[in-house]
Scaffold this motif. Structure first.
Motif, mmCIF file in Angstrom:
data_model
loop_
_atom_site.group_PDB
_atom_site.id
_atom_site.type_symbol
_atom_site.label_atom_id
_atom_site.label_comp_id
_atom_site.label_asym_id
_atom_site.label_seq_id
_atom_site.Cartn_x
_atom_site.Cartn_y
_atom_site.Cartn_z
ATOM 1 N N UNK A 133 0.703 -1.108 -0.006
ATOM 2 C CA UNK A 133 0.116 0.032 -0.063
ATOM 3 C C UNK A 133 1.004 1.102 -0.151
ATOM 4 N N UNK A 134 1.833 1.130 0.868
ATOM 5 C CA UNK A 134 2.755 2.513 1.084
ATOM 6 C C UNK A 134 3.660 2.540 -0.283
ATOM 7 N N UNK A 135 4.072 1.643 -0.942
ATOM 8 C CA UNK A 135 4.865 1.598 -2.245
ATOM 9 C C UNK A 135 3.770 2.382 -3.354
ATOM 10 N N UNK A 136 2.732 1.881 -3.355
ATOM 11 C CA UNK A 136 1.726 2.469 -4.442
ATOM 12 C C UNK A 136 1.386 4.135 -4.019
ATOM 13 N N UNK A 137 1.406 4.283 -2.796
ATOM 14 C CA UNK A 137 0.841 5.770 -2.184
ATOM 15 C C UNK A 137 2.015 6.610 -2.703
ATOM 16 N N UNK A 138 3.328 6.026 -2.503
ATOM 17 C CA UNK A 138 4.522 6.860 -2.590
ATOM 18 C C UNK A 138 4.617 7.261 -4.114
ATOM 19 N N UNK A 139 4.372 6.247 -5.075
ATOM 20 C CA UNK A 139 4.509 6.170 -6.398
ATOM 21 C C UNK A 139 3.307 7.418 -6.961
ATOM 22 N N UNK A 140 2.122 7.066 -6.356
ATOM 23 C CA UNK A 140 1.054 8.185 -6.367
ATOM 24 C C UNK A 140 1.365 9.643 -6.333
ATOM 25 N N UNK A 141 1.834 9.775 -5.043
ATOM 26 C CA UNK A 141 2.261 11.138 -4.674
ATOM 27 C C UNK A 141 3.481 11.737 -5.712
ATOM 28 N N UNK A 142 4.117 10.955 -5.771
ATOM 29 C CA UNK A 142 5.440 11.181 -6.862
ATOM 30 C C UNK A 142 4.799 11.948 -8.033
ATOM 31 N N UNK A 143 3.887 11.110 -8.504
ATOM 32 C CA UNK A 143 3.365 11.343 -9.937
ATOM 33 C C UNK A 143 2.469 12.779 -9.849
ATOM 34 N N UNK A 144 1.845 12.822 -8.697
ATOM 35 C CA UNK A 144 1.079 13.970 -8.459
ATOM 36 C C UNK A 144 2.014 15.270 -8.466
ATOM 37 N N UNK A 145 2.957 15.060 -7.789
ATOM 38 C CA UNK A 145 4.110 16.332 -7.516
ATOM 39 C C UNK A 145 4.612 16.525 -9.150
ATOM 40 N N UNK A 146 5.140 15.579 -9.877
ATOM 41 C CA UNK A 146 5.660 15.587 -11.088
ATOM 42 C C UNK A 146 4.597 16.396 -12.315
ATOM 43 N N UNK A 147 3.310 15.907 -12.070
ATOM 44 C CA UNK A 147 2.179 16.649 -12.652
ATOM 45 C C UNK A 147 2.085 17.951 -12.500
ATOM 46 N N UNK A 148 2.329 18.442 -11.397
ATOM 47 C CA UNK A 148 1.969 19.788 -10.807
ATOM 48 C C UNK A 148 3.233 20.595 -11.505
ATOM 49 N N UNK A 149 4.440 20.033 -11.439
ATOM 50 C CA UNK A 149 5.431 20.463 -12.046
ATOM 51 C C UNK A 149 5.257 20.844 -13.697
ATOM 52 N N UNK A 150 4.794 19.770 -14.253
ATOM 53 C CA UNK A 150 4.485 19.930 -15.621
ATOM 54 C C UNK A 150 3.534 20.985 -15.898
ATOM 55 N N UNK A 151 2.420 21.084 -15.022
ATOM 56 C CA UNK A 151 1.394 22.060 -15.382
ATOM 57 C C UNK A 151 2.130 23.447 -15.426
#
Ligand SMILES: Cc1cc2nc3c(=O)[nH]c(=O)nc-3n(C[C@H](O)[C@H](O)[C@H](O)COP(=O)(O)OP(=O)(O)OC[C@H]3O[C@@H](n4cnc5c(N)ncnc54)[C@H](O)[C@@H]3O)c2cc1C
Length: 401
Positions: A278-296
């Motif tokens: 669960x924590x592994x998936x949550x970490x990947x999700x958080x990382x993608x959300x941050x990267x997407x904000x940076x892209x935006x």
């Protein structure tokens, strides 16, 4: 530099969201959410609703039906469409051949084609790539020779997206085999798909869908006024077109919507997972959300710094958005696949049909389409010019390597 949205831009976002909520068929949104293919008539009906509102070709010059929006407004519009989700504007007409026609075409071509593109009376497809001429597009071998008052086109195109629905195709063809450089002997032609000698053969992709095709030209005769601009200048028009194509490929809205669905899914399934998983998936999700904000933010900065309210000459920074946007799209589909695990193989594209309103059934469908979606989205780092080619462009045009 202020990277926040202005009050007017936030109000505009609400206006767009409200229009989509009121006008986009909920069954169409549901299909998009479930990665199901849309029927042609669903895309046409939605485009015509946009056209009645004056939003079917918002980036065009106002005299040809453009909305007069800034580049940031255009980005907000695209993001809201992808987030809803509603069907994206079909790029082949409105973002590819349309701008080529209003920039380089004759008055007669503008009057004839532009209103029909905006209203989707004509569905266009792109006849550039050939076997052996993809990244190295200038090596294309399809020819067009003059014969009296006609062009005669012979050759083969491939990977032609949605050609099975198309009324028209824009074609790059070799018109001067003796030109000093291969880029100099290419012309840009507009061809009616019902012309004798054209045949379309489907290519099935790994996810089982039919998006792409081969298109064959067997001595296809078209009038001389099928030529856009000047003979043998087609390469310049093609480069202009490809630069415009890349600007829309960051797909921030689409990734935002997928990450929101992943978050809901993860919450629903986390009870049955080990904490490590669960924590592994949550970490990947958080990382993608941050990267997407940076892209935006990068996209916003890029668009704010451009003053022309319509696509201009290809900008190498668009290559950067294309690379990062497609990497994030692929990472989100990979995360969805990993969360779905074996459930991704249930292939619930059909079973999802009766799932409306049922939370469990919707979740099952999402899981069941995860594998197909993962495989389908491998394409985004290839089309529009592969990511390796985009890196070459950045190396040459920005880094001066
Ligand atoms: C789903 C999908 C839809 C498409 N739709 C259309 C369409 O509607 N119309 C159309 O005309 N085309 C379309 N294309 C074609 C697309 O533009 C080409 O696939 C793309 O340009 C790559 O060309 P290629 O497939 O011939 O691969 P190749 O050019 O053979 O490349 C193969 C690999 O080598 C790499 N490579 C090639 N040259 C270099 C280099 N100089 N430096 C570093 N790496 C390099 C590439 O990045 C790629 O990984 C579509 C493609 C896909 C996958």
């Amino acid at each position: 530099m202020n990277l926040d949205y202005s009050v007017e831009e936030l109000a505009f976002r609400e206006e767009v969201a409200a229009f989509i909520a009121a006008e986009c068929d909920s069954a169409v949104s549901e299909k998009l959410r479930r990665n199901l293919e849309l029927d042609k008539h669903e895309i046409v009906a939605w485009t015509r609703r946009l056209n009645r509102r004056g939003w079917a070709a918002p980036h065009w010059p106002v005299e040809w039906g453009g909305a007069g929006w800034t580049l940031v407004q255009q980005m907000i519009f695209r993001d809201e469409i992808q987030r809803a989700p509603a069907p994206d504007l079909l790029s082949f007409g409105v973002s590819m051949v349309g701008p080529v026609i209003y920039t380089f075409g004759s008055e007669a071509q503008k009057r004839r084609f532009l209103p029909r593109i905006a209203n989707m009376d004509d569905w266009w497809c792109q006849g550039f790539s050939e076997p052996g001429a993809g990244s190295d597009l200038a090596s294309l071998r399809t020819t067009a020779r003059r014969d009296g008052n006609e062009w005669v086109i012979s050759g083969q195109k491939t990977w032609t997206t949605l050609a099975q629905h198309a009324d028209w195709i824009f074609v790059l063809a070799r018109t001067d085999a003796q030109a000093a450089r291969k880029q100099q002997g290419i012309s840009f032609l507009l061809v009616d798909m019902r012309t004798a000698g054209i045949s379309v053969r489907p290519i099935k992709t790994i996810d089982g869908s039919h998006e792409i095709n081969e298109v064959f030209f067997d001595d296809v005769r078209v009038p001389l006024d099928a030529l856009v601009g000047e003979e043998n200048k087609g390469w310049d028009y093609a480069r202009f077109l490809l630069g415009n194509e890349r600007i829309g490929q960051a797909r921030v809205g689409l990734s935002k919507a997928r990450l929101a669905r992943i978050r809901t899914l993860l919450e629903a399934r986390s009870a049955g997972m080990t904490s490590l998983r669960r924590n592994g998936f949550a970490a990947r999700l958080a990382e993608l959300e941050v990267e997407l904000s940076a892209l935006e933010i990068t996209q916003l900065r890029f668009l704010s710094s451009r003053t022309v309210p319509q696509p201009g000459r290809p900008d190498p920074l668009a290559s950067l958005l294309k690379i990062r946007g497609s990497e994030i799209v692929q990472a989100t589909t990979a995360l969805m696949l990993d969360i779905a695990g074996l459930d991704s193989l249930s292939g619930s594209a059909e079973s999802g049909q009766d799932a409306a309103g049922n939370q469990d059934a919707q979740e099952l469908h999402l899981l069941g389409s995860a594998a197909a979606s993962y495989f389908n989205h491998r394409k985004v780092s290839i089309y529009g010019g592969s990511n390796e080619i985009q890196r070459n462009i950045i190396a040459q045009a920005i880094l001066g390597v």
